[in-house]
Design an enzyme around this catalytic site. Sequence first.
Site, PDB file in Angstrom:
ATOM      1  N   LYS A 112       0.833  -1.210   0.000  1.00 39.33           N
ATOM      2  CA  LYS A 112       0.000   0.000   0.000  1.00 39.33           C
ATOM      3  C   LYS A 112       0.875   1.270   0.000  1.00 39.33           C
ATOM      4  O   LYS A 112       0.458   2.318  -0.464  1.00 39.33           O
ATOM      5  CB  LYS A 112      -0.935   0.019   1.205  1.00 39.33           C
ATOM      6  CG  LYS A 112      -1.827  -1.214   1.365  1.00 39.33           C
ATOM      7  CD  LYS A 112      -3.138  -1.074   0.670  1.00 39.33           C
ATOM      8  CE  LYS A 112      -4.116  -2.223   0.892  1.00 39.33           C
ATOM      9  NZ  LYS A 112      -3.596  -3.582   0.834  1.00 39.33           N
TER      10      LYS A 112
HETATM   11  C1  LIG Z   1      -4.081  -4.748   0.136  1.00 37.63           C
HETATM   12  C2  LIG Z   1      -3.209  -5.954   0.075  1.00 37.63           C
HETATM   13  C3  LIG Z   1      -3.421  -6.982  -0.875  1.00 37.63           C
HETATM   14  C4  LIG Z   1      -4.564  -6.962  -1.857  1.00 37.63           C
HETATM   15  O1  LIG Z   1      -4.408  -5.972  -2.851  1.00 37.63           O
HETATM   16  P1  LIG Z   1      -5.674  -5.481  -3.691  1.00 37.63           P
HETATM   17  O2  LIG Z   1      -5.191  -4.335  -4.485  1.00 37.63           O
HETATM   18  O3  LIG Z   1      -6.700  -5.087  -2.659  1.00 37.63           O
HETATM   19  O4  LIG Z   1      -6.131  -6.627  -4.516  1.00 37.63           O
HETATM   20  C5  LIG Z   1      -2.550  -8.055  -0.887  1.00 37.63           C
HETATM   21  N1  LIG Z   1      -1.535  -8.158   0.003  1.00 37.63           N
HETATM   22  C6  LIG Z   1      -1.314  -7.194   0.936  1.00 37.63           C
HETATM   23  C7  LIG Z   1      -0.188  -7.371   1.896  1.00 37.63           C
HETATM   24  C8  LIG Z   1      -2.128  -6.073   1.003  1.00 37.63           C
HETATM   25  O5  LIG Z   1      -1.903  -5.125   1.943  1.00 37.63           O
END
Ligand SMILES: *Cc1c(COP(=O)(O)O)cnc(C)c1O
Length: 494
Positions: A112
Site C-alpha cells: 500500500k
Molecule cells: C491490500 C493488500 C493486498 C490486496 O491488494 P488489492 O489491491 O486489494 O487486490 C494483498 N496483500 C497485501 C499485503 C495487502 O496489503
Amino acid sequence: MTLIYQSTRDENNKVTASQAILQGLATDGGLFTPVSIPEVALDFETLKDASYQEVAKLVLSAFLDDFTEEELTYCIDSAYDEKFDTPAIAPVVKLGDQYNLELFHGSTIAFKDMALSILPYLLTTSAKKQGVDNKIVILTATSGDTGKAAMAGFADVPGTEIIVFYPKDGVSKIQELQMTTQTGNNTHVVAITGNFDDAQTDVKRMFNDVDLREKLLAHKTQFSSANSMNVGRLVPQVVYYVYAYAQLVKAGHIKAGEKVNFTVPTGNFGNILAAYYASQIGVPVGKLICASNENKVLTDFFTTGTYDKKREFKVTTSPSMDILVSSNLERLIFHLLGNDAVKTKALMEKLVSEGEYTLSDANQAILDMFEAGYATEAETSAEIKRVYDASDYIEDPHTAVASAVYQKYVERTGDHTPTVIASTASPYKFPRVAVEAVSGQAPADDFVAVKELEKLSGVVIPKAVDGLETAEVRHKTVVATSDMQKAVEEYLGL
Ligand SMILES: *Cc1c(COP(=O)(O)O)cnc(C)c1O
C-alpha cells in the site's frame, strides 16, 4: 488531448485526472476509469537503465495528462525518496523459477506504501489545479493496516490533516503500536470502544453530513478519502509492472518483447487491475494470474462467470485478502462489457440486491488474459516452507498465496513463461505466521517472532518494526463511537 476518466455507472460523468483524484468516488456510486488507453512509448532497451522515478514519470504523465511535468516531478520526488529502504524502490528477486517483485520497501513494509506515499501529493496538487485552496482532511476508519499506511503517506504533507479511527480491541499489538507511535504534526489517531464496522459507519456518516460539510467549508477545510478506488492510488501501481519488466530485461532474464506472466495476491482487485493497465500500454503480458486465499470469490468468478458474495467470510493468515466484495473489479467488468456504463450499473446493483450477478457477452480477448486460482491455509504455509527450503528466503503469507497459486498453475498448464510474483508484504509484518510455517513452532508473541525471523532469514529487521516496543506512544485518545465527530471537531478547531 486530455485523457478522460469516466464513471463506470454514467457515461455522462466524465472528468479529467485531477478531478477524478480530488473527487475520489464518482457521486453516482461508480468508479472513475480511463475510457481511452494513453499511448506510451515503452522502449525497454532504454527503460532497463531508468530509475524507478523515471519510469514513474513516463507512466504517470501518460495517465495523469492534465498534470504538468513540474507537478509530476514534485509528486514523484516527494514520494519515492529515503522513506524507501532501497534506492531500487521495488527490487526484483529471482527465486528458483519465479521472480518476486518486492513491493514492501516503504515505511509500513507493505505494498500500500507504493501508492499511499504519492497520493497525498497527487491530491494536494489536484486541489490546487482545481482552484481549491481548502485544507484537505483525510478521514479513515481502519482495521489495522490501511490507516497506518495512509498516515505514513500524509504525515507532515503541507495542506493536509489525517484522522484515523481504529477499534480499540480489534487490532494486533504491533498494529496498534505502529499507529499510536505515528509522528507528524498533522496526524491524529483515535481508538474507539466500538468495532471496525462502528468506526466505518460513522466515518461514512460524517462524509455525508451536510451541516458538518458547511462547518468545514467555513473553516476552509474539506474531507477527502484515501481509499483504494481513487485513481490516485490505481495509476501509481501501474509503474512497478513496467519497472519490473525493465529489470528482467536488464538482468538478461528475458529479451525485450518477450511475454511475462504476473501473479498477484488479490483482495480488492486494485493491484492486479494495475497490471492489466500495464499490459494495455504495452508491457508484453501472457497471463495475469489472480490469486486468492480461501475467500475465493474471484477464483469462482473467473471460472464460472458468476460473482456470488453469498458465502461464509473466512478469517485467514492473509487478512488483507479477506474480502468478499472486490470493489475494483467493477472497472474490469466495465471494460469486459465494452465500457458500457448502463450494463455495468445494472450488474453492480444486482450484486447489492441479490448478492450475485452473472456476466454475459463479455470481451473474450480480455477474459483470456486472466487466470485464477486459490490457496488453502495449509497450502500457503507449505509454500512458505518450500520457498525457504529451496531458496533461504521467507515470503509473507500474502505473497505465499500468490506463489502457491503460481506453482499449481505451472503444474496444471505446463506454462513456463517467466513469471513475476507481486510480493505485497514483508514477512516482518506477519512474523508469527512466517516463523511457524518455517520452523513448525509458534513463537510466544510478535516480538519474539521478529527476533526468530531475523535469525532464520538473515534479513535485517526493518525500521517499521525495529524499536516499536520502546517507541514513544504519541496518540492515547480513546472515545465512544458516539463521540467520534466531537473528536474531529476538536482536532480541526471547528
Ligand atoms: C491490500 C493488500 C493486498 C490486496 O491488494 P488489492 O489491491 O486489494 O487486490 C494483498 N496483500 C497485501 C499485503 C495487502 O496489503
